[in-house]
Design an enzyme around this catalytic site. Sequence first.
Site, PDB file in Angstrom:
ATOM      1  N   GLU A   1       0.822  -1.205   0.000  1.00 16.36           N
ATOM      2  CA  GLU A   1       0.000   0.000   0.000  1.00 16.36           C
ATOM      3  C   GLU A   1       0.859   1.260   0.000  1.00 16.36           C
ATOM      4  OE1 GLU A   1      -3.779   2.036   2.325  1.00 16.36           O
ATOM      5  OE2 GLU A   1      -2.614   0.472   3.349  1.00 16.36           O
TER       6      GLU A   1
ATOM      7  N   GLU B   1     -11.931   1.947   3.991  1.00 19.06           N
ATOM      8  CA  GLU B   1     -10.867   2.359   4.915  1.00 19.06           C
ATOM      9  C   GLU B   1     -10.976   3.850   5.214  1.00 19.06           C
ATOM     10  OE1 GLU B   1      -7.355   1.204   6.972  1.00 19.06           O
ATOM     11  OE2 GLU B   1      -6.829   2.369   5.234  1.00 19.06           O
TER      12      GLU B   1
END
Length: 306
Positions: free
Chosen positions: A186, A281
């Site tokens: 990420e 998220e």
Amino acid sequence: MKRRNFIKNVSLGTAAGFAGASGLQAGVLDSNPTAESTFNLNYAPHFGMFRNHAGEDLIAQLDFMYERGFRSLEDNGMMGRPVDVQEKIGNHLAKLGMDMGVFVLDKGGNGANTFASGLKEHTDIFLNGCRRAVEVAKRVNAKWITVVPGDFDRRLPIDIQTANVIDTLRLGAEILEPHGLVMVLEPLSDTPNLFLRTSAQTYMICRAVNSPACKILYDVYHMQKNEGHLITMMNHCWDEIAYIQIGDNPGRKEPGTGEINYLNVFKHIHEKGYRGIMGMEHGNAHPGKDGESALIAAYRKADSFL
């Protein structure tokens, strides 16, 4: 297995699981008049997102998510939960027919132990985390594990740092690949010290690692901040993207609270054939039950592209 075939198989497998979960929906809708239909894409809330409706009990929260049409869960802190709690969550997800999304690799990479340094003690911490993650993944039937390489080591040339990151990730892939697990890298925007910054940089690293166990986690919120051109960059990196996360910018809240045109972004992702998990998220823009209801309504609106 070739990379392209692996991605295809992952997408098809996830789609099959999603379809199976949708098949369970009919009985729930028949027996629960408050239950809602599923979405066009497979969005994954996290624990705490609906606590005002469902309470603090994690199983009750899962039931609420399912009744509202969600078919997956994310839990960044899963590795820190007691084993019996992990097993309880995994069993209930299986009972509902829900998929487990990412959890974060504990101590995988941070400012204190960065892959960019190439230091053995940092690598050992990461590899130990990979071994423990295998056991956690078995308990909750997870496939994706979020990995962040940590900070820059500015004492070293950037290309040497990149080589160190690649070497470390290859060792991690050797542990995860035999179990069918995927570390999804990420790129982040939280601080300028973080080594992994852009989707193109992550794409290059995944190609160099050259393993089906190392792919991209494309977080729309972070990539809007770091590079923009969301649809264009997704297209460039598409073959290495295995997981997507959501959050509007500014604010990192649900779609419709910032500048990102999520209706178009979701439509594009759907047209590309992605049926994998879309991790929610982000936080809630508004507090209480009203805020949670508004969040669900925001996803219904952004998901109405068909």
